[in-house]
Design a protein around this motif. Structure first.
Motif, PDB file in Angstrom:
ATOM      1  N   VAL A  33      44.324  65.633  82.361  1.00 46.93           N
ATOM      2  CA  VAL A  33      42.921  65.930  82.867  1.00 46.93           C
ATOM      3  C   VAL A  33      42.935  67.407  83.383  1.00 46.93           C
ATOM      4  CG1 VAL A  33      40.930  65.508  84.195  1.00 46.93           C
ATOM      5  CG2 VAL A  33      41.892  63.742  82.924  1.00 46.93           C
ATOM      6  N   THR A  34      44.036  67.373  84.246  1.00 44.74           N
ATOM      7  CA  THR A  34      44.599  68.776  84.906  1.00 44.74           C
ATOM      8  C   THR A  34      45.955  69.211  84.469  1.00 44.74           C
ATOM      9  OG1 THR A  34      45.129  67.632  87.063  1.00 44.74           O
ATOM     10  CG2 THR A  34      42.762  68.454  86.929  1.00 44.74           C
ATOM     11  N   LEU A  35      46.235  70.343  84.940  1.00 41.23           N
ATOM     12  CA  LEU A  35      47.545  70.878  84.780  1.00 41.23           C
ATOM     13  C   LEU A  35      48.533  70.840  85.927  1.00 41.23           C
ATOM     14  CD1 LEU A  35      46.770  73.873  82.646  1.00 41.23           C
ATOM     15  CD2 LEU A  35      47.548  71.705  81.745  1.00 41.23           C
ATOM     16  N   GLU A  36      49.884  70.797  85.935  1.00 42.66           N
ATOM     17  CA  GLU A  36      50.878  70.975  86.837  1.00 42.66           C
ATOM     18  C   GLU A  36      50.674  72.313  87.429  1.00 42.66           C
ATOM     19  OE1 GLU A  36      55.222  69.147  87.198  1.00 42.66           O
ATOM     20  OE2 GLU A  36      55.024  70.906  85.665  1.00 42.66           O
ATOM     21  N   ILE A  37      50.846  72.551  88.659  1.00 39.47           N
ATOM     22  CA  ILE A  37      50.634  73.649  89.218  1.00 39.47           C
ATOM     23  C   ILE A  37      52.236  74.134  89.675  1.00 39.47           C
ATOM     24  CG2 ILE A  37      50.008  75.349  91.437  1.00 39.47           C
ATOM     25  CD1 ILE A  37      47.691  73.355  91.265  1.00 39.47           C
TER      26      ILE A  37
ATOM     27  N   PHE B  23      49.125  87.485  80.773  1.00 35.68           N
ATOM     28  CA  PHE B  23      48.277  88.069  79.887  1.00 35.68           C
ATOM     29  C   PHE B  23      48.713  87.974  78.365  1.00 35.68           C
ATOM     30  CE2 PHE B  23      47.928  91.864  77.378  1.00 35.68           C
ATOM     31  CZ  PHE B  23      46.477  92.089  77.423  1.00 35.68           C
ATOM     32  N   PRO B  24      49.969  87.575  78.157  1.00 34.66           N
ATOM     33  CA  PRO B  24      50.159  87.528  76.627  1.00 34.66           C
ATOM     34  C   PRO B  24      49.754  86.305  76.234  1.00 34.66           C
ATOM     35  CG  PRO B  24      52.425  88.196  77.983  1.00 34.66           C
ATOM     36  CD  PRO B  24      51.168  87.792  78.875  1.00 34.66           C
ATOM     37  N   ASN B  25      49.288  85.211  76.770  1.00 35.80           N
ATOM     38  CA  ASN B  25      48.756  83.964  76.288  1.00 35.80           C
ATOM     39  C   ASN B  25      47.370  84.256  76.257  1.00 35.80           C
ATOM     40  OD1 ASN B  25      51.233  82.872  75.775  1.00 35.80           O
ATOM     41  ND2 ASN B  25      51.570  82.451  77.660  1.00 35.80           N
ATOM     42  N   GLY B  26      46.574  85.350  76.784  1.00 39.21           N
ATOM     43  CA  GLY B  26      45.240  85.299  76.893  1.00 39.21           C
ATOM     44  C   GLY B  26      44.632  84.707  78.227  1.00 39.21           C
ATOM     45  N   TYR B  27      45.247  84.583  79.134  1.00 39.06           N
ATOM     46  CA  TYR B  27      44.699  84.232  80.267  1.00 39.06           C
ATOM     47  C   TYR B  27      44.407  85.118  81.431  1.00 39.06           C
ATOM     48  CZ  TYR B  27      45.361  79.900  77.771  1.00 39.06           C
ATOM     49  OH  TYR B  27      45.010  78.696  76.831  1.00 39.06           O
ATOM     50  N   LYS B  28      43.971  84.736  82.499  1.00 39.76           N
ATOM     51  CA  LYS B  28      43.333  85.709  83.517  1.00 39.76           C
ATOM     52  C   LYS B  28      43.731  85.329  84.998  1.00 39.76           C
ATOM     53  CE  LYS B  28      39.179  86.785  80.956  1.00 39.76           C
ATOM     54  NZ  LYS B  28      37.791  87.081  80.742  1.00 39.76           N
ATOM     55  N   ALA B  29      43.445  86.097  86.195  1.00 37.10           N
ATOM     56  CA  ALA B  29      43.913  85.886  87.300  1.00 37.10           C
ATOM     57  C   ALA B  29      43.150  86.158  88.295  1.00 37.10           C
ATOM     58  CB  ALA B  29      45.191  87.109  87.310  1.00 37.10           C
ATOM     59  N   GLN B  30      43.474  85.583  89.460  1.00 44.27           N
ATOM     60  CA  GLN B  30      42.763  85.759  90.759  1.00 44.27           C
ATOM     61  C   GLN B  30      43.467  86.071  91.672  1.00 44.27           C
ATOM     62  OE1 GLN B  30      40.454  82.202  91.852  1.00 44.27           O
ATOM     63  NE2 GLN B  30      39.139  83.366  93.232  1.00 44.27           N
TER      64      GLN B  30
ATOM     65  N   ALA C 129      36.913  77.807  86.434  1.00 45.92           N
ATOM     66  CA  ALA C 129      37.150  78.876  85.349  1.00 45.92           C
ATOM     67  C   ALA C 129      38.451  78.524  84.414  1.00 45.92           C
ATOM     68  CB  ALA C 129      37.240  80.160  85.849  1.00 45.92           C
ATOM     69  N   PRO C 130      38.456  77.722  83.577  1.00 50.96           N
ATOM     70  CA  PRO C 130      39.737  77.153  82.825  1.00 50.96           C
ATOM     71  C   PRO C 130      40.496  78.344  82.198  1.00 50.96           C
ATOM     72  CG  PRO C 130      37.863  75.791  82.065  1.00 50.96           C
ATOM     73  CD  PRO C 130      37.342  76.814  82.826  1.00 50.96           C
ATOM     74  N   VAL C 131      40.074  79.770  82.069  1.00 50.18           N
ATOM     75  CA  VAL C 131      40.741  80.610  81.577  1.00 50.18           C
ATOM     76  C   VAL C 131      41.545  81.207  82.587  1.00 50.18           C
ATOM     77  CG1 VAL C 131      39.217  82.373  82.258  1.00 50.18           C
ATOM     78  CG2 VAL C 131      40.659  82.743  80.136  1.00 50.18           C
ATOM     79  N   GLU C 132      41.365  80.605  84.031  1.00 50.98           N
ATOM     80  CA  GLU C 132      42.455  81.245  85.066  1.00 50.98           C
ATOM     81  C   GLU C 132      43.632  80.618  85.166  1.00 50.98           C
ATOM     82  OE1 GLU C 132      42.290  81.606  89.878  1.00 50.98           O
ATOM     83  OE2 GLU C 132      40.272  81.603  88.890  1.00 50.98           O
ATOM     84  N   GLN C 133      44.703  81.330  85.069  1.00 51.75           N
ATOM     85  CA  GLN C 133      46.103  80.613  84.857  1.00 51.75           C
ATOM     86  C   GLN C 133      46.830  81.004  86.103  1.00 51.75           C
ATOM     87  OE1 GLN C 133      48.862  81.581  81.826  1.00 51.75           O
ATOM     88  NE2 GLN C 133      49.771  79.409  81.848  1.00 51.75           N
ATOM     89  N   VAL C 134      46.655  81.990  87.057  1.00 50.67           N
ATOM     90  CA  VAL C 134      47.418  82.221  88.111  1.00 50.67           C
ATOM     91  C   VAL C 134      46.540  82.633  89.394  1.00 50.67           C
ATOM     92  CG1 VAL C 134      47.706  84.841  87.329  1.00 50.67           C
ATOM     93  CG2 VAL C 134      49.335  83.609  88.542  1.00 50.67           C
ATOM     94  N   MET C 135      47.072  82.545  90.567  1.00 50.93           N
ATOM     95  CA  MET C 135      46.461  82.843  91.831  1.00 50.93           C
ATOM     96  C   MET C 135      47.332  83.541  92.399  1.00 50.93           C
ATOM     97  SD  MET C 135      44.512  80.729  94.790  1.00 50.93           S
ATOM     98  CE  MET C 135      42.887  80.815  93.880  1.00 50.93           C
ATOM     99  N   TYR C 136      47.257  84.808  92.872  1.00 49.99           N
ATOM    100  CA  TYR C 136      48.099  85.573  93.823  1.00 49.99           C
ATOM    101  C   TYR C 136      47.438  85.583  95.210  1.00 49.99           C
ATOM    102  CZ  TYR C 136      49.813  87.359  89.079  1.00 49.99           C
ATOM    103  OH  TYR C 136      50.198  87.429  88.048  1.00 49.99           O
TER     104      TYR C 136
ATOM    105  N   SER D 169      48.112  77.015  74.595  1.00 54.38           N
ATOM    106  CA  SER D 169      49.179  77.920  75.200  1.00 54.38           C
ATOM    107  C   SER D 169      49.243  77.935  76.933  1.00 54.38           C
ATOM    108  CB  SER D 169      49.209  79.368  74.968  1.00 54.38           C
ATOM    109  OG  SER D 169      47.639  80.106  75.158  1.00 54.38           O
ATOM    110  N   LYS D 170      48.144  77.136  77.391  1.00 56.17           N
ATOM    111  CA  LYS D 170      47.933  77.045  79.046  1.00 56.17           C
ATOM    112  C   LYS D 170      48.632  75.572  79.159  1.00 56.17           C
ATOM    113  CE  LYS D 170      45.210  77.150  82.865  1.00 56.17           C
ATOM    114  NZ  LYS D 170      44.019  77.139  83.670  1.00 56.17           N
ATOM    115  N   GLU D 171      50.039  75.702  79.541  1.00 55.07           N
ATOM    116  CA  GLU D 171      50.659  74.496  79.749  1.00 55.07           C
ATOM    117  C   GLU D 171      50.675  74.067  81.191  1.00 55.07           C
ATOM    118  OE1 GLU D 171      54.376  74.853  77.869  1.00 55.07           O
ATOM    119  OE2 GLU D 171      53.427  75.060  75.866  1.00 55.07           O
ATOM    120  N   LYS D 172      50.600  75.077  82.045  1.00 54.78           N
ATOM    121  CA  LYS D 172      50.712  74.928  83.466  1.00 54.78           C
ATOM    122  C   LYS D 172      49.859  75.807  84.275  1.00 54.78           C
ATOM    123  CE  LYS D 172      54.945  74.837  82.858  1.00 54.78           C
ATOM    124  NZ  LYS D 172      56.479  74.506  83.218  1.00 54.78           N
TER     125      LYS D 172
END
Length: 748
Positions: free
Chosen positions: A478-482, A550-557, A662-669, A693-696
């Motif tokens: 249901v959710t991904l590992e961080i 970015f190569p996998n098509g995801y976004k950042a906050q 926002a599922p498209v967000e993959q990284v938080m800085y 391609s979003k495994e974590k």
């Protein structure tokens, strides 16, 4: 010919290991089982030909059982509405049409026995459940329209003659058994882009699709096309796992799912209360069926409302980890309440700061005949609370002034038929409002929904109604590992030399004199706002983003320490992106999509105040926020209603770090010190399931999160602390650092 003497119970073929045990379990749950073979005739499955997908004789008979006054000609009229009056050929539209009929019923001109005009005709009896008929058919043949070929689903479940579930079984020996079963379900429903390979009409009536290989079993709906969005049903509530027959290893996933979802009462509840149509971030219509923790929590909460003898006994906490669907749970809760005669006249008050939830609840409330009334001021809230009507009230906490929250409420309504549901129930504003609600509506029940409970939550709301933990959520998919990546050791340093050591990794390109000038800022916040600090970190963030995300098509906050820092970050991130693009145009070893990178945009989302300088004010405009967030939530390269998905990086201070999905967000800085439950909420922004391609999710830390995570962990008991550590993938050295400061926990 040698006879196969392998005992049936250890055979791993599809029929003996998967299909037959499933049929036997359905039989034990009271389903009629029809087990067919290749020599079957249509009449064996209550049909006149193989093209038909509805058991018409069964449907006609059950309509007269449920609606005893119906005459034969009226039965035919009603059957046509359900089988021959579709809005078109679109699968999802036709499925929604059937779903609406099942829930909202239909009518005929007159009850000829009583003279009643336009009497309601029900296709399913949700009240007197013995009036329904449940039939499971194994290996049913359905003709592919326009051909002489057939599809033969493993098991189809019929409710009153309507095919409401399709189950595809695979042997555990099959490689990628679940994905293969899902692909087969998509073929049957003609959703792979090819015509003439399935029977779309079979799925007009479908409520659940199931893929199983016994040890793994997952469910979805007709709009679920990826295994990532098929889910387990791990808890057979109201049965317990111990109620299911099993060996030493416990019941397998198939047994759990069948006992939980396909119990006849549970199936009716799933259709009536826990299914809805919604729109995803791409603007597509999706069909959603609630998951087991949502089903269980709602059932337990409603039971508490019905049996509790006082407000405290009717109250409690639903602790479901971040990203596990608390908003949907709240909506299902409202639906379930209004299905109960004793609860249907209750007033329900939602306390939230999520405008997204307002829209979702408004849509849900319309489907049960209610309108959400929004209280955007304390004056409006008091007015709505005084009323005796059974409203759905949404108290928008972020629109209330703090001075209004501290104002003491008079007694407004002493009715015990009021429920206050609080979203993320631990925040300080909620505590202030909560104290006033205790005075204003003293007999109301209160349910707190949270992903990060603290001791104070339990004191306010009472004990736990249901728990769904981070580890369970990850195990269920249901959710991904961080994954945590520390760029510094600790931002909490007392002197210039310590600060210099802590940030040496970021400023390795600077000479000692430049570092000392930077460190001369003195305070941590001033340091984190410094242009050289932000410039160096922005380059590091962009390097990480272009390499891993970015190569996998995801976004950042990016989370900055102040509004000033956020605005400065935009300038330096834009500069770093431009510099990276120029370099990549010379040599692009990773074959990044440079056209997409050229279109990539960034924005700042911050709140404003009346005296803001122009360079801050430009980023606090609500309409700008709305456009940027819409673009951010879309896929890179996507386009909808003139809006593109080019927004790749959002920079914030406080906004969007809690309650933002926002599922498209993959990284938080993370470049802001956040503590306790707020930290756990913030980093959970990146744990949402998205594409293959979003495994974590990633958290890249620039302020020494280990120290502050320890503070967050301290708010939980020892078992919960261990689970949080286990489910956040910290590097070993970071774990050891944490372990050294928390001797009561074993982290490794």
């Amino acid at each position: 010919m040698t006879q196969d003497k392998t005992p049936q119970y250890i055979k791993l073929d599809e029929r003996n290991h998967v299909e037959k045990p499933l049929l036997d379990q359905l039989d034990g749950l009271g389903w009629e089982v029809i087990d067919l073979d290749g020599k079957q005739h249509p009449g064996d499955s209550h049909r006149f030909n193989f093209t038909e997908v509805v058991m018409l004789p069964v449907l006609r008979a059950q309509l007269k059982v449920i609606n005893k006054w119906l005459e034969d000609d009226q039965v035919e009229e009603v059957v046509k509405q359900l089988t021959a009056s579709f809005p078109g050929t679109d699968l999802i539209k036709n499925n929604r049409h059937v779903f609406t009929l099942l829930l909202e019923n239909t009518s005929v001109s007159v009850n000829r026995r009583t003279g009643e005009k336009s009497p309601t005709v029900r296709f399913v009896d949700f009240t007197h459940r013995g009036n329904n008929r449940y039939i499971a058919v194994c290996q049913i043949k359905v003709r592919i329209l326009g051909t002489e070929h057939h599809v033969v689903p493993d098991i189809v479940l019929f409710l009153n003659g309507l095919p409401v579930a399709v189950i595809e079984c695979k042997s555990p020996k099959v490689k990628d058994a679940i994905p293969e079963a899902i692909d087969q379900l998509l073929r049957y429903s003609e959703q792979r882009g090819a015509k003439g390979e399935g029977s779309a009409p079979l799925f007009y009536y479908n409520q659940i699709v199931i893929a199983t290989c016994r040890n793994a079993a997952k469910f979805g709906t007709i709009t679920t096309h990826s295994e990532k969005h098929f889910y387990r049903w791990a808890d057979p509530y109201p049965r317990t796992v111990d109620d299911l027959p099993h060996g030493g290893s416990g019941p397998n996933d198939q047994q759990r799912l069948v006992a939980g979802m396909l119990d006849r009462d549970n199936l009716l509840d799933l259709i009536r209360t826990f299914t809805l149509f919604s729109t995803n971030d791409k603007g597509e219509t999706i069909k959603i069926v609630g998951r087991y923790q949502q089903f269980r929590a709602v059932k337990l909460a409603v039971k508490r409302l019905l049996t509790g003898q006082n407000p405290r006994e009717r109250s409690g906490i639903i602790w479901h980890t971040q990203g596990s669907g608390k908003s949907l749970t709240m909506m299902f809760m409202v639906r379930e309440m209004y299905r109960h005669t004793r609860l249907s006249h209750w007033k329900v008050v939602f306390v939230t700061d999520r405008t997204q939830l307002e829209g979702q609840l408004s849509e849900t409330s319309r489907s049960i005949g209610f309108t959400v009334k929004v209280a955007d001021s304390i004056r409006k809230l008091k007015e709505l609370l005084r009323s005796d009507s059974s409203d759905l009230i949404m108290a928008m906490i972020h629109k209330f002034r703090e001075t209004d929250l501290t104002e003491t409420f008079p007694e407004l309504n002493v009715s015990p038929h009021i429920l206050v549901m609080t979203d993320e129930a631990h925040r300080s504003q909620y505590a202030m409002l909560g104290a006033n609600l205790d005075k204003g509506i003293p007999n109301a029940a209160r349910i707190g929904y949270t992903g990060t409970p603290i001791d104070k939550t339990e004191r306010v709301f009472g004990d736990y109604i249901d728990k769904y933990t981070m580890r369970q959520s990850i195990d269920d998919g249901v959710t991904l590992e961080i994954v945590y990546e520390g760029r510094t050791h600790n931002a909490e340093v007392a002197d210039q030399a310590g600060m210099d050591r802590a940030f040496a990794d970021v400023f390795s390109d600077y000479n000692l004199q430049q570092r000392m000038e930077i460190l001369g800022y003195g305070s941590r916040d001033a340091y984190l706002e410094a242009e050289p600090t932000i410039e160096a970190k922005a380059k590091d963030m962009v390097g990480h983003y272009l390499t891993h995300v970015f190569p996998n098509g995801y976004k950042a906050q990016v989370v900055a320490t102040s509004r000033e820092a956020a605005v400065r970050y935009k300038k330096h991130i834009d500069d770093a992106l431009a510099a990276a693009l120029a370099k990549l145009e010379q040599t692009n070893p990773g074959k990044l999509d440079l056209d997409r990178l050229r279109r990539l945009t960034t924005d700042v989302i911050i709140s404003g105040s009346h005296n803001d300088l122009p360079h801050l004010k430009v980023y606090s405009d609500d309409s700008r926020h709305e456009a940027s967030i819409k673009s951010f939530k879309m896929a890179l390269g996507g386009e909808e209603e003139g809006v593109t998905g080019d927004m790749g990086i959002l920079i914030v201070m406080n906004m969007l770090i809690t309650g933002f999905d926002a599922p498209v967000e993959q990284v938080m800085y993370l470049d802001k010190v956040i503590v306790a439950h707020n930290l756990l909420q913030a980093i959970a922004r990146v744990n949402r399931v998205a594409g293959e391609s979003k495994e974590k999710g990633f958290v890249v830390d620039y302020v020494g999160i280990g120290h502050h995570l320890k503070k967050a962990i301290d708010t939980y008991d020892e078992r919960e602390q261990q689970e949080i550590i286990d489910t956040l993938s910290f590097p070993e050295e970071e774990l050891r650092e944490l372990a050294a400061s928390a001797s009561s926990m074993c982290f490794l």
